[in-house]
Write a protein that holds these residues in place. Sequence first.
Motif, short mmCIF file in Angstrom:
data_model
loop_
_atom_site.label_atom_id
_atom_site.label_comp_id
_atom_site.label_asym_id
_atom_site.label_seq_id
_atom_site.Cartn_x
_atom_site.Cartn_y
_atom_site.Cartn_z
N PHE A 1 0.83 -1.20 0.00
CA PHE A 1 0.00 0.00 0.00
C PHE A 1 0.87 1.25 0.00
O PHE A 1 0.53 2.26 -0.65
CB PHE A 1 -0.91 -0.02 1.23
N LEU A 2 2.01 1.21 0.69
CA LEU A 2 2.91 2.36 0.74
C LEU A 2 3.82 2.42 -0.48
O LEU A 2 3.97 3.48 -1.11
CB LEU A 2 3.75 2.29 2.02
N VAL A 3 4.42 1.29 -0.84
CA VAL A 3 5.39 1.27 -1.95
C VAL A 3 4.72 1.62 -3.27
O VAL A 3 5.31 2.34 -4.10
CB VAL A 3 6.07 -0.12 -2.03
N LYS A 4 3.50 1.16 -3.48
CA LYS A 4 2.79 1.46 -4.72
C LYS A 4 2.16 2.86 -4.68
O LYS A 4 1.47 3.26 -5.62
CB LYS A 4 1.71 0.41 -4.98
N ARG A 5 2.36 3.55 -3.57
CA ARG A 5 1.93 4.94 -3.38
C ARG A 5 0.41 5.09 -3.39
O ARG A 5 -0.12 6.16 -3.69
CB ARG A 5 2.58 5.84 -4.43
N CYS A 6 -0.29 4.02 -3.01
CA CYS A 6 -1.74 4.10 -2.88
C CYS A 6 -2.13 5.09 -1.78
O CYS A 6 -3.15 5.79 -1.87
CB CYS A 6 -2.33 2.72 -2.54
N ALA A 7 -1.28 5.14 -0.73
CA ALA A 7 -1.59 5.98 0.42
C ALA A 7 -1.54 7.47 0.11
O ALA A 7 -2.00 8.29 0.91
CB ALA A 7 -0.61 5.66 1.56
N GLU A 8 -0.99 7.86 -1.04
CA GLU A 8 -0.93 9.28 -1.39
C GLU A 8 -2.27 9.82 -1.90
O GLU A 8 -2.46 11.02 -1.96
CB GLU A 8 0.16 9.51 -2.45
N CYS A 9 -3.18 8.91 -2.25
CA CYS A 9 -4.50 9.34 -2.71
C CYS A 9 -5.63 8.78 -1.85
O CYS A 9 -6.63 9.45 -1.63
CB CYS A 9 -4.73 8.91 -4.16
N HIS A 10 -5.46 7.55 -1.39
CA HIS A 10 -6.54 6.87 -0.69
C HIS A 10 -6.29 6.86 0.82
O HIS A 10 -5.31 6.27 1.28
CB HIS A 10 -6.68 5.43 -1.18
N GLY A 11 -7.16 7.51 1.56
CA GLY A 11 -7.13 7.39 3.00
C GLY A 11 -7.73 6.06 3.41
O GLY A 11 -8.42 5.41 2.63
N GLY B 1 -12.86 13.88 -3.89
CA GLY B 1 -13.34 13.06 -4.99
C GLY B 1 -12.80 11.64 -5.01
O GLY B 1 -13.15 10.86 -5.91
N ILE B 2 -11.93 11.28 -4.06
CA ILE B 2 -11.35 9.94 -4.03
C ILE B 2 -11.84 9.23 -2.76
O ILE B 2 -11.62 9.72 -1.65
CB ILE B 2 -9.81 10.00 -4.04
N GLN B 3 -12.48 8.10 -2.95
CA GLN B 3 -13.05 7.38 -1.82
C GLN B 3 -11.97 6.79 -0.92
O GLN B 3 -10.96 6.28 -1.40
CB GLN B 3 -13.94 6.23 -2.31
N PRO B 4 -12.19 6.83 0.41
CA PRO B 4 -11.28 6.13 1.32
C PRO B 4 -11.55 4.63 1.26
O PRO B 4 -12.59 4.18 0.76
CB PRO B 4 -11.65 6.71 2.69
N VAL B 5 -10.63 3.86 1.79
CA VAL B 5 -10.77 2.40 1.78
C VAL B 5 -12.04 1.97 2.49
O VAL B 5 -12.69 1.00 2.09
CB VAL B 5 -9.53 1.75 2.43
N ARG C 1 -0.90 13.60 -13.82
CA ARG C 1 -0.79 14.99 -13.32
C ARG C 1 0.08 15.04 -12.07
O ARG C 1 0.80 16.02 -11.85
CB ARG C 1 -2.18 15.56 -13.02
N MET C 2 0.00 14.00 -11.24
CA MET C 2 0.75 13.98 -9.98
C MET C 2 2.15 13.42 -10.16
O MET C 2 2.96 13.44 -9.22
CB MET C 2 -0.01 13.15 -8.94
N GLY C 3 2.47 12.91 -11.35
CA GLY C 3 3.78 12.33 -11.58
C GLY C 3 3.99 11.01 -10.86
O GLY C 3 5.13 10.66 -10.53
N ILE C 4 2.92 10.27 -10.63
CA ILE C 4 3.00 8.98 -9.95
C ILE C 4 2.85 7.88 -10.99
O ILE C 4 1.90 7.89 -11.77
CB ILE C 4 1.90 8.85 -8.88
N PRO C 5 3.77 6.93 -11.03
CA PRO C 5 3.63 5.82 -12.00
C PRO C 5 2.36 5.02 -11.72
O PRO C 5 1.95 4.86 -10.56
CB PRO C 5 4.88 4.98 -11.77
N TYR C 6 1.75 4.53 -12.79
CA TYR C 6 0.56 3.71 -12.62
C TYR C 6 0.95 2.43 -11.88
O TYR C 6 1.86 1.71 -12.29
CB TYR C 6 -0.02 3.34 -13.98
#
Length: 411
Positions: free
Chosen positions: A154-164, A172-176, A205-210
């Motif tokens: 969850f941290l390494v894939k940078r999911c935590a930067e958008c999803h609480g 506009g982004i749903q939390p888990v 836009r955020m410069g985060i790899p998919y």
Amino acid sequence: MRIAVTQQPFRSGSLFLLRLSHSQPRMMTRLSGVLFVIATGYTGICATRSLLPGDADRGKDVFRTQHCVVCHSINGEGGKSAPDLGRGVERGFSPYVMAGLMWNHAPVMWAAMEREGVAKPELSEQQAADLFVYFFAARYFEQPGDTKRGARVFLVKRCAECHGIGSVLREGIQPVAAWKALADPIALAQQAWNHSREMKPALDRMGIPYPRFSAKELTDLLVYLRSTRETGRADDFSPGPVESGEKLFVLKGCAGCHRGALTLEARPTRYSLTDFAAAMWEHSFRIVHSPAPLTYEEMRRLVGYLVSTQFFEERGDLEQGKRVFASKHCGACHDDSSSGAPGRSAMAGRMTSFEMVAALWKHGPAMLNRMRLKEISWPRFSGSEMADLTAYLHGLKLKQRRPVIDPAGHP
């Protein structure tokens, strides 16, 4: 000499077309353009059998109506006197592995059913196919996930930067806590597929790899996310019917790309449902155009079809199967007309793993009694032995054919 080999599909084997040529003129005269068409069932190398497509919903009903649930459970639901059939089977679970396991444990199962007063079921080939898909779907978490590894994903894939986790982190982004897909890999695949259309531009836009996930990473991630809140049962799902899934595969345009070398049948796999969820996530990233959105029921039907493509055909070695037939003393009954068992010719051209399961439950108890009278031990089969044995029995009709030689040399 140069030998070029091409393979053509064939219902009961593969046809190998061999063109022979030679640099010497004399040999060219004798060999150039000679075409041999050899059915592999005749040579004893390999036989391919077409399997009936199964349906998980029907399989669940068979599991209940044929009283399997009295002794067995699926992921904890059902009887406790026999093993849980949703756990403990290796990743290579296949129709011939299921057939081998049933044959190996049949005498013990029949004795237990007699003690419990449970009537012995008589399964058809179609019911065996349906049971297989139901069992296969129940194993989507074949390797248990790990919460700590999932937290790292969850941290390494940078999911935590958008999803609480419990509250909104970005507008506009749903939390888990609001996700509905954590208990069902099919729902996860559907939401990931639909979500990719909005997610990819936002990440750019955020410069985060998919983020890209292996099935193991996705399994760990799901276990972690499930640990953060209460979720429904993880096994309350099933793939949809094969026939409607195949039609949807065409209707949604999937068949337009998956053709030729990209056909799904040309890619032998043993995907679990979590594998499919990871593959659908990856696929939505790789395709050029925005994927057509899918409802949950559409995704369920597609997954049902995709699961079935893994098991359209099964192969085995005929010569090895002939040796299995001899070493397991099958001929003691099947080559003895007085035993009442069908002869080899009666089984020729029609045996598959699902047919072997059907034969076991229709005729097995009588077979066991005959074998006891003959003082023959009940046979046990590994998965590969069952694959080879069914290939041999299926291919007996092919061995009666002669190889076709076209002396004119026309391809």
